[in-house]
Design an enzyme around this catalytic site. Sequence first.
Site, short mmCIF file in Angstrom:
data_model
loop_
_atom_site.label_atom_id
_atom_site.label_comp_id
_atom_site.label_asym_id
_atom_site.label_seq_id
_atom_site.Cartn_x
_atom_site.Cartn_y
_atom_site.Cartn_z
N GLY A 1 0.82 -1.21 0.00
CA GLY A 1 0.00 0.00 0.00
C GLY A 1 0.85 1.26 0.00
O GLY A 1 2.02 1.22 -0.36
N HIS B 1 4.48 2.11 -8.15
CA HIS B 1 3.51 1.01 -8.14
C HIS B 1 2.61 1.10 -9.38
O HIS B 1 2.31 0.09 -10.02
CB HIS B 1 2.60 1.09 -6.92
CG HIS B 1 3.29 0.86 -5.61
ND1 HIS B 1 3.37 1.83 -4.65
CD2 HIS B 1 3.91 -0.23 -5.11
CE1 HIS B 1 4.02 1.34 -3.60
NE2 HIS B 1 4.36 0.11 -3.85
#
Length: 289
Positions: A31, A37
Amino acid sequence: MKIFTRKSELKAFLSPSKKEKKTIGFVPTMGALHQGHLSLIKRAKKKNDVVVVSVFVNPTQFDNKEDLDKYPKTYENDVALLESVDCDVLFFPSIKEIYAENIVSEKFDFEGLEYQMEGRFRDGHFDGVGTIVKTLFEIVEPDTAYFGKKDFQQLQIIKKLVEKYKLPVKIEGRPIFREEDGLAMSSRNVRLTKEYREAAPFIYKILKKARKKFGIKDAKELTEWVEKQFKKHPLLELEYFTIADEKTLQTTTTIEPNKKYRAFVAVFAGNIRLIDNIRLKSKKSIEAS
Ligand code: PAF
């Protein structure tokens, strides 16, 4: 985007796609998502029919409780970012869903890769990474999984995990994503104070200078030169700098023409630990290429 917190529900959802021979791309994360990402997810989208992202802050890979407790958690923002790149599935399990009552790592033999660099400074870290990645691969059963090269040692260890356990998944390493000032993107960057954030691009500056000097200075001289630059820096504290063989990750003192090398660094910016690395080319091969 579908969101699942239960493995059984995720598996049930993916099962028809598998039967139809659709390819599944997987991006495991902890996360606090950033552009690095998102670049992995975009790559997975381009190459697969279905893309699964997991968000799970894995307790067994932290040897430092404060680092675990303070690891940034930005769920709403993560969901918005995942939707912005059209991610198909988010897997967001609880610790209990993954570990039940037994929050411990499996012990792995990564043939020595685990004892270098991060392994020397983060006790049990790669057992924790191996445990969660293997578990997630068993749940998601992806065709290809994508990892950034910022954690280059992790990438090599995951490739070894797949090889040793004959896991039916292809591992793709992707380039490091950097901020405009050169700082490698990391979920931990948001924890840097303004002062340390401004200082941190020094890490990449030194890596680039080291790359230029590689082949002119030998590995030992170069390491000493880098150590000296960090000693002079008022804010950043070097934990290690090493030049290592990309394959074995062993620190090298001699440079052989047929091998690939990388410089690896870990630095404390206050109590935030940052890592980075850069591919090296000897002067000869730069001239030849
Ligand atoms: O690189 C990370 O974010 C983590 O180490 C990973 C691969 C998601 C395992 O927890």
